[in-house]
Scaffold this active site. Structure first.
Site, short mmCIF file in Angstrom:
data_model
loop_
_atom_site.label_atom_id
_atom_site.label_comp_id
_atom_site.label_asym_id
_atom_site.label_seq_id
_atom_site.Cartn_x
_atom_site.Cartn_y
_atom_site.Cartn_z
N SER A 236 60.13 16.83 3.28
CA SER A 236 60.55 17.46 2.01
C SER A 236 60.42 18.97 2.14
O SER A 236 59.62 19.45 2.94
CB SER A 236 59.66 16.99 0.87
OG SER A 236 58.41 17.69 0.93
N ASP A 237 61.19 19.70 1.35
CA ASP A 237 60.85 21.11 1.24
C ASP A 237 59.56 21.16 0.43
O ASP A 237 59.17 20.16 -0.18
CB ASP A 237 61.99 21.89 0.56
CG ASP A 237 61.87 23.38 0.83
OD1 ASP A 237 62.87 24.10 0.73
OD2 ASP A 237 60.75 23.82 1.20
N TRP A 238 58.92 22.28 0.43
CA TRP A 238 57.58 22.35 -0.17
C TRP A 238 57.67 22.31 -1.69
O TRP A 238 57.98 23.31 -2.33
CB TRP A 238 56.86 23.61 0.34
CG TRP A 238 56.01 23.33 1.54
CD1 TRP A 238 54.67 23.54 1.69
CD2 TRP A 238 56.44 22.78 2.80
NE1 TRP A 238 54.24 23.18 2.94
CE2 TRP A 238 55.29 22.69 3.65
CE3 TRP A 238 57.65 22.34 3.31
CZ2 TRP A 238 55.33 22.18 4.95
CZ3 TRP A 238 57.70 21.83 4.61
CH2 TRP A 238 56.57 21.76 5.41
N GLY A 239 57.46 21.11 -2.21
CA GLY A 239 57.62 20.91 -3.65
C GLY A 239 58.93 20.26 -3.97
O GLY A 239 59.35 20.21 -5.12
#
Ligand code: GLC
Length: 739
Positions: A265-268
């Site tokens: 995932s991207d961060w968040g």
């Protein structure tokens, strides 16, 4: 006594031999076995808690291994241009280590502008060595999101507006990085083409534009580059987060493209447990921080794929099929990286990296304009050069979001030029304007004191004064890495240069005809003064060797050979996304109304002349093109077609030229761009040298994506192959038929 020792030694030796025979190496540790066998064996030994521990972050940039089995943690690191400094366990800011200052490579727009696949391989190998040396498992890059508007704050991290150029330039970078036993993580998949509302906006785009423009670079990364990881993007598509998206991750990435790697995932970017379980996400990072939140504590046990998932398994709400699938991919990544005993050891800020960085930078610098050939500067005949503008001194490796670095060093243009000029030419500096005086990001500071007490008018007066008495004026301006410029998290608010640079440029150009404007940016900018200024150089964010590379081009040590990877529009409304694309969208919805007509495709469709066109770049020499020929008049879908053109260096010095092949479909049932880039070759020619350049294509180069058939279609009929020095400078063409 001797006899006794001998006997004892024999017994010990025999004993150890038998012991060895009994203690078999477990399959997962036996590198004579296939990765598949090793994965299955490791998986069979893991508890469900250990499996859940592997699929989500345990710190800002790491996820758990299985210490009991000797399976290491996985460490991620930004970024695409260099290895980020170590951070504290649960913080964004740097930990303050003393041995993690990296070499800062040029931004990927510069790499794309080199149009040189060898440079991309050199780049990937070099940055991969830095990641390996720092014991990183995954490098969070490269980014290949298409340049849809000149306002996107992160365009500087990507490879431009054309899917074919991005596809060709991303593959060698991946191979170079992964040759170190470090994984790339190609990002941000997909449709993350702006920073405004990046984690809320649902992108609506027709399948044709999705497959022809926004997916190709990712598809090449998977199928040709063999990337071991992909990063989902923050935005939504078909109202599902791209980090857990049935369409993008299961249907396209895995089923259509056969991707076997890990989706991070991207961060968040993860927002939902059930979708994260079923829609293709393998590793969840940075939850509750949109990748920019400072020091916000992540409670890792509460991640969507942590306790909540474990609880659902324990209460039999879900099975462990998806969990095992995720862990298999992560174990495969482990065996390709951390547990690959044959991988090299890497290097950091080595002489090789310095040379590589300077070479890539000088190959990517674009000479946009050079009236009266005032460039290159002959230092032997030049007594004084006035360097004017904040960007001649401001460090650019700090800031801009997650690609920000703690560089070992960064040579400014002023220092690079002074070093190159030596005592023979005086180099004087005037600030000219005040831009961004800050110099801190993630606890890293440039150490520069850019505070200014003079007023804007005083600064201009000083600059004009200095410019009057110089043989040359080199204005160094453009953008920087601060908010609403070339930076993650915000988009730009205008196409024009900030800090009133336009006025300063016009004033300076009046007082000295030997005026060179050096634009440092990762985005197109408006140039209302383009006809007042003889020479313009597009210098990207070039990293540690910036000043040396730009100086080398300005004084002619290097003959510039870069070509623009994106269009410079005259004004913002000349851009398709701005004109009709609903940028930046509203109420969380964003529709790409311009469809496939992105960049030069839009200019051709609307017959809009750009300021500088895609593929444009001059040289200190000149090139003449002969007549292009095709090796056949007609081709079938099964054939290949080769176009050959001779190119001659008709100038007085060696230089490189990027010969570009565009294909035009003269008649099609669906609207198509006037022409599309489908091949290029960068060749180096000595003065007077002539070379035949051949570019071969197959039916893929003639095809468009038919959304109704959900497949690529090459319609029979007449086509043209256009050979050009840029998308707007076609030198020769030849027609042919697809039967
Ligand atoms: C950021 C970026 C991504 C980066 C990640 C980790 O928000 O979107 O490119 O790799 O978070 O810093």
């Amino acid at each position: 006594m001797n006899k006794l020792i001998k006997t004892l030694t024999m017994i010990l030796l025999l004993g150890s031999l038998t012991l060895n025979a009994q203690v078999k190496v477990p399959v997962y540790l036996d590198d004579t076995k296939s990765i598949q066998e090793r994965v299955e064996d490791a998986l069979s030994r893991m508890t469900v808690e250990e499996k859940v521990g592997m699929i989500h972050a345990q710190s800002k940039f790491s996820s758990a291994g299985v210490p009991r089995l000797g399976i290491p943690e996985i460490w991620m690191s930004d970024g695409p241009h260099g290895i980020r400094p170590e951070v504290l366990w649960d913080e964004w800011s740097q930990a303050g280590w003393t041995n993690d200052s990296c070499f800062a490579f040029p931004a990927l727009t510069c790499l794309a502008a080199s149009w040189n696949k060898d440079m991309s391989l050199l780049y990937g190998k070099s940055i991969g060595e830095e990641a390996r040396f720092r014991n990183k498992t995954v490098l969070l890059g490269p980014g290949v999101n298409i340049y849809r508007t000149p306002l996107n704050g992160r365009n500087f991290e990507y490879m431009g507006e054309d899917p074919y150029l991005s596809s060709k330039m991303v593959v060698p970078y991946i191979k170079g990085v992964q040759s170190n036993g470090v994984s790339t993580c190609v990002k941000h998949f997909a449709l993350n083409n702006q920073e405004v509302d990046r984690d809320k906006v649902n992108v609506n785009v027709d399948d044709r534009a999705l497959y022809e423009i926004y997916l190709p670079a990712f598809k090449a990364a998977v199928q040709e580059g063999g990337t071991w990881a992909i990063m989902g993007s923050y935005n939504l598509y078909k109202n599902e987060q791209c980090c857990h998206n049935q369409y993008l991750l299961n249907d396209i990435l895995r089923k259509e493209w056969g991707f076997e790697g890990v989706v991070v995932s991207d961060w968040g970017g993860a927002h939902n447990t059930l979708q994260s379980i079923t829609n293709g996400l393998d590793m969840e990072f940075g939850t509750w921080t949109p990748g920019m939140a400072w020091g916000k504590t992540n409670n890792y046990d509460n991640y969507f794929l942590a306790q909540p998932y474990l609880a659902m398994i324990k209460s039999s709400k879900v099975g462990t099929k998806e969990l095992d699938q995720k862990v298999r991919r992560i174990l495969r990544l482990e065996f390709l990286t951390n547990m690959n005993k044959n991988r090299p050891f890497g290097a950091m800020v080595s002489e090789d990296h310095i040379i590589a960085g300077r070479k890539i930078a000088s190959e990517g610098i674009v000479l946009l304009q050079n009236k009266n050939n005032i460039l290159p500067i002959d230092l032997s005949k030049t007594k004084k050069i006035a360097v004017i503008g904040e960007n001649a001194v401001k460090m650019m490796t700090v800031g801009g979001g997650s690609s920000s670095l703690k560089a070992k060093y960064e040579v400014s243009l002023l220092d690079g030029l002074r070093k190159r000029a030596g005592a023979q030419t005086e180099i004087v500096f005037a600030r000219g304007y005040v831009g961004d005086v800050s110099g801190t990001a993630d606890g890293v500071t440039t150490g520069q004191n850019l505070k200014e007490t003079r007023s804007a008018d005083e600064l201009i007066a000083d600059a004009i004064n200095v410019a009057k008495s110089a043989d040359y004026v080199i204005f160094v301006g453009g953008l920087n890495k601060s908010e609403h410029q070339d930076s993650e998290g915000t988009d730009r608010l205008e196409l024009g240069l900030p800090y009133n640079q336009d006025k300063l440029i016009s004033e300076l150009a009046k007082v000295n005809k030997n005026f060179v404007a050096v634009n440092i940016s990762g985005n197109a900018v408006a140039m209302p003064w383009v006809n007042e200024v003889p020479a313009i150089v597009q210098a990207w964010f070039l990293g540690s060797e910036a000043g040396n590379a730009i100086a080398a081009v300005l004084v002619g040590d290097v003959n510039p050979s870069g070509k623009l990877p994106f269009t410079f529009p005259v004004k913002l409304e000349d851009n398709g996304a701005i004109a009709m694309g609903e940028y930046p969208g509203s109420k969380g919805q964003l529709t790409y109304n311009e469809g496939i007509f992105v960049g030069y495709r839009w200019n051709d469709k609307q017959n809009i002349k750009p300021l500088f066109s895609f593929g444009h770049g001059l040289s200190y020499t000149t090139f003449e093109y002969g007549k292009v020929t095709a090796d056949k008049k007609e081709m079938t879908e099964a054939d290949k077609m080769t176009f050959t053109v001779s190119v001659k260096n008709t100038g007085t010095r060696e230089g490189s030229e990027v010969v570009q092949l565009y294909i035009s479909d003269l008649k099609s049932t669906l609207p198509r761009p006037l022409k599309e880039l489908k091949g290029f070759e960068k060749i180096s020619l000595k003065a007077d040298e002539e070379k035949a350049v051949s570019i071969t294509v197959d039916k893929a180069a003639l095809s468009f994506f038919d959304a109704d058939k959900h497949s690529w279609v090459a319609e029979s009929g007449e086509f043209e192959a256009l050979i050009g020095a840029s998308s707007a400078d076609i030198r020769t063409k030849v027609g042919f038929i697809l039967k």
